[in-house]
Enzyme design. Structure first.
Site, mmCIF file in Angstrom:
data_model
loop_
_atom_site.group_PDB
_atom_site.id
_atom_site.type_symbol
_atom_site.label_atom_id
_atom_site.label_comp_id
_atom_site.label_asym_id
_atom_site.label_seq_id
_atom_site.Cartn_x
_atom_site.Cartn_y
_atom_site.Cartn_z
ATOM 1 N N TYR A 143 -3.735 7.938 -11.071
ATOM 2 C CA TYR A 143 -4.636 8.916 -11.675
ATOM 3 C C TYR A 143 -4.346 9.084 -13.164
ATOM 4 O O TYR A 143 -4.372 10.170 -13.702
ATOM 5 C CB TYR A 143 -4.483 10.265 -10.964
ATOM 6 N N TRP A 160 -12.508 4.547 3.873
ATOM 7 C CA TRP A 160 -12.703 5.443 5.016
ATOM 8 C C TRP A 160 -14.125 5.409 5.547
ATOM 9 O O TRP A 160 -14.380 5.763 6.694
ATOM 10 C CB TRP A 160 -12.302 6.868 4.636
ATOM 11 N N ASP A 206 -4.127 18.574 -1.247
ATOM 12 C CA ASP A 206 -3.763 17.547 -2.232
ATOM 13 C C ASP A 206 -3.331 18.248 -3.516
ATOM 14 O O ASP A 206 -3.439 19.462 -3.646
ATOM 15 C CB ASP A 206 -4.932 16.595 -2.498
ATOM 16 N N HIS A 251 3.112 5.246 2.832
ATOM 17 C CA HIS A 251 3.617 3.922 2.475
ATOM 18 C C HIS A 251 4.046 3.778 1.022
ATOM 19 O O HIS A 251 4.749 2.834 0.673
ATOM 20 C CB HIS A 251 2.569 2.850 2.817
#
Length: 316
Positions: A143, A160, A206, A251
């Site tokens: 970002y 998604w 988030d 991950h």
């Protein structure tokens, strides 16, 4: 035995494949040909996209060699058209388009491959060399600008859009009225959950910049039923859901950080709740989970295995 020519061919072919794909996506080649009522010559493609004629011809031929486009000679002139693959997955207008994920990949993850030798040597990502960002600050690189944030989120939405409904349907959150998507800034998984199970109450958690950017740039009809919670899931208070989802949220972190995050999630969840993780974990992450005094997890590659905890379940 192979020859030096075959090695050179493999080397040049390997180097050009992703670059050709990324360039054609960025320039709008696949969008134009998918919308065109008939096959187009390279001059027509160049004129409509406002790019060089010779460069367009070379790019189109490279796409043909990679089976991304089809070519036919008509009246001694080559004309190009989309394949089913490109029309379905690379054209912006397709409901299954992965164009934005490819553009994000070209601008961020792919740049790290230029430092593969250093990554192997140092056993860490090379964001410092690629972007001037410390390796520990993963999402600062992703970002890193006002332009890159929406691109990264659109890329996640692309992914998604394909897999989200299947993941949600396989999990079946209907018995769990309160759902929390940790690190779910794209809101795509929350959208899939609300579409399939309208009675669910979904909270998207988030970091503040991502939540605020998503609210500015993206909106869904389901938004009024989605609650937004800003924070750092490593240190701030987490929601207390019946179902907690960590999708592609593990991950990128070390095993120690993943173990810490999963421990915090475990503590936040109510009794008889479920935690679902869909991530690819490194060997380091796997070992950290396996040796943690509190957590015993298998590698989280799919939803096909269930690990039972006292009064709680982990879908891994």
């Amino acid at each position: 035995l192979g020859t030096s020519e075959s090695l050179t061919g493999a080397e040049s072919g390997f180097c050009r494949c992703p670059e050709v794909l990324f360039a054609a996506c960025e320039l709008g080649v696949f969008d134009l040909l998918a919308e065109a009522p008939e096959a187009l010559g390279s001059a027509a493609v160049a004129a409509r996209l406002g790019i060089s004629s010779r460069g367009t011809e070379l790019l189109l031929d490279a796409c043909v060699s990679l089976k991304l486009l089809q070519v036919e000679v008509r009246r001694e002139k080559a004309v190009y058209e989309s394949t089913e693959l490109t029309s379905t997955y690379l054209a912006r207008a397709s409901p299954k388009s992965q164009r934005d994920m490819l553009l994000h990949t070209a601008r961020t993850p792919y740049l790290g491959w230029g430092h593969l030798a250093a990554a192997v040597r140092d056993q860490k990502n090379q964001y410092l060399k690629a972007f001037g960002v410390p390796s520990e600050e993963l999402f600062t690189a992703i970002y890193r600008s006002q332009g890159e944030r929406p691109q990264a989120v659109r890329g996640l939405q692309d992914q998604w859009r394909l897999g989200g409904p299947r993941v949600v349907a396989a999990l079946d959150p209907s018995p769990f009225p309160r759902v929390c998507d940790l690190g779910g800034g794209s809101r795509a998984l929350a959208k899939a959950c609300m579409s399939l199970y309208p009675r669910s109450q979904v909270t998207m958690f988030d970091i503040p910049d991502v939540v605020q950017m998503a609210e500015r740039h993206f909106s869904f009809p389901e938004d009024e039923r989605i609650a937004f919670c800003e924070g750092d899931f490593f240190k701030d208070r987490l929601p207390e859901p019946d179902l907690c989802i960590l999708a592609r949220a593990l991950h990128d972190w070390t095993g120690e950080k993943c173990s810490h995050l999963l421990g915090r999630t475990y503590q936040a969840c109510k009794p008889l709740s479920v935690i679902c993780s869909q991530s690819q974990l490194s060997a380091e992450g796997f070992l950290a989970f396996g040796t943690s005094p509190r957590l015993r997890l298998s590698n989280c590659f799919s939803l096909s295995r269930i690990v039972h905890f006292p009064q709680k379940l982990w879908f891994c």
